[in-house]
Design a protein around this motif. Structure first.
Motif, PDB file in Angstrom:
ATOM      1  N   PHE A 163      46.445  92.920  12.069  1.00 25.21           N
ATOM      2  CA  PHE A 163      45.794  92.054  13.046  1.00 25.21           C
ATOM      3  C   PHE A 163      46.289  92.373  14.453  1.00 25.21           C
ATOM      4  O   PHE A 163      47.481  92.673  14.648  1.00 25.21           O
ATOM      5  CB  PHE A 163      46.138  90.582  12.770  1.00 25.21           C
ATOM      6  N   TYR A 164      45.387  92.317  15.406  1.00 28.97           N
ATOM      7  CA  TYR A 164      45.749  92.271  16.816  1.00 28.97           C
ATOM      8  C   TYR A 164      45.246  90.934  17.353  1.00 28.97           C
ATOM      9  O   TYR A 164      44.109  90.538  17.059  1.00 28.97           O
ATOM     10  CB  TYR A 164      45.099  93.417  17.611  1.00 28.97           C
ATOM     11  N   LEU A 165      46.102  90.234  18.088  1.00 29.99           N
ATOM     12  CA  LEU A 165      45.718  88.926  18.604  1.00 29.99           C
ATOM     13  C   LEU A 165      45.414  89.031  20.098  1.00 29.99           C
ATOM     14  O   LEU A 165      46.028  89.838  20.812  1.00 29.99           O
ATOM     15  CB  LEU A 165      46.837  87.911  18.360  1.00 29.99           C
ATOM     16  N   PRO A 182      54.709 101.930  10.810  1.00 32.74           N
ATOM     17  CA  PRO A 182      54.898 101.280  12.121  1.00 32.74           C
ATOM     18  C   PRO A 182      54.076 101.993  13.192  1.00 32.74           C
ATOM     19  O   PRO A 182      53.882 103.210  13.110  1.00 32.74           O
ATOM     20  CB  PRO A 182      56.397 101.449  12.391  1.00 32.74           C
ATOM     21  N   THR A 183      53.580 101.222  14.153  1.00 33.45           N
ATOM     22  CA  THR A 183      52.755 101.820  15.207  1.00 33.45           C
ATOM     23  C   THR A 183      53.391 101.616  16.588  1.00 33.45           C
ATOM     24  O   THR A 183      54.048 100.607  16.821  1.00 33.45           O
ATOM     25  CB  THR A 183      51.324 101.214  15.202  1.00 33.45           C
ATOM     26  N   ASP A 184      53.159 102.578  17.498  1.00 31.34           N
ATOM     27  CA  ASP A 184      53.630 102.445  18.879  1.00 31.34           C
ATOM     28  C   ASP A 184      52.726 101.496  19.660  1.00 31.34           C
ATOM     29  O   ASP A 184      53.101 100.998  20.714  1.00 31.34           O
ATOM     30  CB  ASP A 184      53.594 103.805  19.597  1.00 31.34           C
ATOM     31  N   ILE A 187      50.973  96.755  22.081  1.00 32.06           N
ATOM     32  CA  ILE A 187      50.149  96.086  23.100  1.00 32.06           C
ATOM     33  C   ILE A 187      49.035  97.060  23.477  1.00 32.06           C
ATOM     34  O   ILE A 187      49.305  98.233  23.772  1.00 32.06           O
ATOM     35  CB  ILE A 187      50.977  95.803  24.389  1.00 32.06           C
ATOM     36  N   ILE A 188      47.790  96.588  23.446  1.00 29.82           N
ATOM     37  CA  ILE A 188      46.656  97.458  23.808  1.00 29.82           C
ATOM     38  C   ILE A 188      45.795  96.725  24.847  1.00 29.82           C
ATOM     39  O   ILE A 188      45.304  95.621  24.567  1.00 29.82           O
ATOM     40  CB  ILE A 188      45.789  97.802  22.569  1.00 29.82           C
ATOM     41  N   PRO A 189      45.607  97.306  26.024  1.00 34.62           N
ATOM     42  CA  PRO A 189      44.720  96.663  27.007  1.00 34.62           C
ATOM     43  C   PRO A 189      43.272  96.621  26.497  1.00 34.62           C
ATOM     44  O   PRO A 189      42.839  97.566  25.815  1.00 34.62           O
ATOM     45  CB  PRO A 189      44.822  97.579  28.236  1.00 34.62           C
ATOM     46  N   GLY A 193      41.066 102.439  23.599  1.00 36.07           N
ATOM     47  CA  GLY A 193      41.068 102.755  22.174  1.00 36.07           C
ATOM     48  C   GLY A 193      39.971 102.027  21.425  1.00 36.07           C
ATOM     49  O   GLY A 193      39.158 101.300  22.019  1.00 36.07           O
ATOM     50  N   ILE A 194      39.968 102.220  20.132  1.00 37.01           N
ATOM     51  CA  ILE A 194      38.936 101.597  19.290  1.00 37.01           C
ATOM     52  C   ILE A 194      39.140 100.081  19.265  1.00 37.01           C
ATOM     53  O   ILE A 194      38.189  99.305  19.331  1.00 37.01           O
ATOM     54  CB  ILE A 194      38.976 102.233  17.881  1.00 37.01           C
ATOM     55  N   CYS A 195      40.411  99.687  19.229  1.00 40.30           N
ATOM     56  CA  CYS A 195      40.720  98.249  19.207  1.00 40.30           C
ATOM     57  C   CYS A 195      40.269  97.589  20.508  1.00 40.30           C
ATOM     58  O   CYS A 195      39.651  96.518  20.494  1.00 40.30           O
ATOM     59  CB  CYS A 195      42.221  98.034  19.022  1.00 40.30           C
ATOM     60  N   GLY A 196      40.583  98.247  21.622  1.00 36.50           N
ATOM     61  CA  GLY A 196      40.238  97.690  22.926  1.00 36.50           C
ATOM     62  C   GLY A 196      38.727  97.596  23.125  1.00 36.50           C
ATOM     63  O   GLY A 196      38.240  96.697  23.828  1.00 36.50           O
ATOM     64  N   ASN A 215      37.588 107.725  23.161  1.00 34.69           N
ATOM     65  CA  ASN A 215      38.399 106.543  23.487  1.00 34.69           C
ATOM     66  C   ASN A 215      39.138 106.083  22.225  1.00 34.69           C
ATOM     67  O   ASN A 215      38.757 105.115  21.580  1.00 34.69           O
ATOM     68  CB  ASN A 215      37.488 105.436  24.029  1.00 34.69           C
ATOM     69  N   TYR A 216      40.192 106.831  21.882  1.00 37.49           N
ATOM     70  CA  TYR A 216      40.927 106.580  20.631  1.00 37.49           C
ATOM     71  C   TYR A 216      42.419 106.667  20.892  1.00 37.49           C
ATOM     72  O   TYR A 216      42.893 107.569  21.588  1.00 37.49           O
ATOM     73  CB  TYR A 216      40.494 107.628  19.585  1.00 37.49           C
ATOM     74  N   LEU A 217      43.182 105.726  20.328  1.00 38.83           N
ATOM     75  CA  LEU A 217      44.650 105.766  20.427  1.00 38.83           C
ATOM     76  C   LEU A 217      45.189 106.161  19.054  1.00 38.83           C
ATOM     77  O   LEU A 217      45.042 105.392  18.097  1.00 38.83           O
ATOM     78  CB  LEU A 217      45.197 104.383  20.812  1.00 38.83           C
ATOM     79  N   ALA A 218      45.765 107.324  18.955  1.00 35.31           N
ATOM     80  CA  ALA A 218      46.221 107.809  17.640  1.00 35.31           C
ATOM     81  C   ALA A 218      47.500 107.097  17.198  1.00 35.31           C
ATOM     82  O   ALA A 218      48.430 106.918  17.981  1.00 35.31           O
ATOM     83  CB  ALA A 218      46.467 109.303  17.706  1.00 35.31           C
ATOM     84  N   ILE A 244      41.527  98.336  10.651  1.00 36.24           N
ATOM     85  CA  ILE A 244      41.845  99.073   9.419  1.00 36.24           C
ATOM     86  C   ILE A 244      41.651 100.567   9.638  1.00 36.24           C
ATOM     87  O   ILE A 244      40.615 101.011  10.143  1.00 36.24           O
ATOM     88  CB  ILE A 244      40.972  98.590   8.236  1.00 36.24           C
ATOM     89  N   ASP A 245      42.681 101.337   9.264  1.00 40.00           N
ATOM     90  CA  ASP A 245      42.621 102.807   9.336  1.00 40.00           C
ATOM     91  C   ASP A 245      42.524 103.359   7.930  1.00 40.00           C
ATOM     92  O   ASP A 245      43.108 102.805   6.998  1.00 40.00           O
ATOM     93  CB  ASP A 245      43.931 103.374   9.921  1.00 40.00           C
ATOM     94  N   SER A 246      41.833 104.480   7.810  1.00 34.52           N
ATOM     95  CA  SER A 246      41.776 105.153   6.507  1.00 34.52           C
ATOM     96  C   SER A 246      42.163 106.623   6.662  1.00 34.52           C
ATOM     97  O   SER A 246      41.890 107.232   7.701  1.00 34.52           O
ATOM     98  CB  SER A 246      40.376 105.052   5.921  1.00 34.52           C
TER      99      SER A 246
HETATM  100  N1  SME Z   1      43.707 103.522  16.645  1.00 34.33           N
HETATM  101  C1  SME Z   1      43.714 102.296  17.359  1.00 34.33           C
HETATM  102  C2  SME Z   1      45.112 101.886  17.763  1.00 34.33           C
HETATM  103  C3  SME Z   1      45.779 101.012  16.777  1.00 34.33           C
HETATM  104  S1  SME Z   1      46.329 101.813  15.392  1.00 34.33           S
HETATM  105  O1  SME Z   1      45.155 102.242  14.623  1.00 34.33           O
HETATM  106  C4  SME Z   1      47.246 100.798  14.455  1.00 34.33           C
HETATM  107  C5  SME Z   1      42.809 102.401  18.582  1.00 34.33           C
HETATM  108  O2  SME Z   1      42.282 103.480  18.876  1.00 34.33           O
HETATM  109  O3  SME Z   1      42.617 101.393  19.243  1.00 34.33           O
END
Ligand code: SME
Length: 271
Positions: A163-165, A182-184, A187-189, A193-196, A215-218, A244-246
């Motif tokens: 979860f990201y809140l 564990p992930t770096d 915090i994601i603005p 990335g995909i979450c943002g 626009n992806y955060l690995a 969710i990552d696969s």
């Molecule tokens: N890949 C995500 C970052 C979060 S990790 O998958 C846990 C992104 O691009 O936002």
């Protein structure tokens, strides 16, 4: 779900008992199932109590049954270990052979959950379990932990589930409960990335091939595809998201998307 042969046999024998049962036996059976439902104590807490009592009483079938229930409600390995410790301290060293078998059962359940994966029935089962969890008296944090454990445990291609809140004032996402490496990205603005992206659009973002996404955060080189589902309030306020990552390309289908949207609706109610 779980130890099917054992549960089938249990059901078959219960039916036979019902064939000869008088009112008193039937009443007792009825109590036995209602007592473990959500109440002031959550169904999960009650299953933990059932497991400790069964360990102390050294009832093999009861231990097996409660282990199964604990597994299906998202108890983690760490929690199981502490339940075993309580059972051992109260019951003494004579509990050890039962701990041995119980650990075997737990590990067998893990293997079965992955090997006997049937998408349709697993998703229906998970809907039901998540319904029980979201309606329980456990804290929001605990519920979220149980949910990510269950998704990771029962769906073989969900390789990182978390979860990201939303921190709407700062326009950023804050990492919540997760299962996986564990992930770096704690915090994601919004927008990054995909979450943002999902945080900004309030829509599902499904990426079949993360390497083709700009626009992806690995998080890990093993990740090949990703789905992010927003958690929205009744008034369409963005509360957070399920990510969710696969390790498989194109892992997520429309069935996953529908399933995840439905559970995120249930999760929205715990905020
Ligand atoms: N890949 C995500 C970052 C979060 S990790 O998958 C846990 C992104 O691009 O936002």
């Amino acid at each position: 779900m779980g130890n099917d042969a054992f549960l089938k046999e249990r059901l078959k024998l219960d039916e036979q008992v019902m064939g000869i049962a008088d009112k008193n036996i039937k009443r007792f059976y009825n109590l036995d199932s209602t007592v473990y439902k959500n109440g002031v104590l959550s169904a999960l807490t009650k299953e933990m109590l059932g497991l400790v009592s069964s360990l102390v009483l050294r009832c093999e079938d009861c231990i097996r049954y409660h282990i199964n229930q604990c597994f299906n409600l998202g108890i983690s390995d760490e929690e199981l270990s502490e339940i075993f410790s309580v059972g051992l301290i109260v019951g003494g060293s004579i509990v050890i052979p039962h701990l041995r078998k119980a650990t075997g059962t737990w590990n067998e359940l893990k293997v079965n959950a992955k090997n006997n994966f049937d998408k349709k029935s697993t998703l229906t089962f998970l809907q039901n379990q998540i319904d029980i969890i979201t309606k329980s008296s456990d804290s929001k944090e605990k519920k979220m932990q149980e949910i990510v454990v269950l998704l990771d445990r029962f769906i073989p291609y969900y390789d990182w589930t978390g979860f990201y809140l939303s921190d709407s004032e700062q326009k950023k996402l804050v990492l919540g409960k997760f299962v996986g490496e564990p992930t770096d990205h704690k915090i994601i603005p919004f927008g990054k990335g995909i979450c943002g992206q999902s945080a900004e659009t309030k829509e599902v973002t499904l990426v079949d091939d993360v390497l083709a996404e700009e626009n992806y955060l690995a998080c890990s080189l093993k990740v090949k595809s990703e789905i992010v589902v927003p958690i929205l309030s009744d008034t369409n306020i963005f509360l957070g998201e399920l990510d969710i990552d696969s390790h498989k390309k194109e892992a997520f289908t429309q069935e996953d998307e529908i399933f995840l949207k439905e559970i995120c609706q249930k999760i929205a109610k715990i905020f």
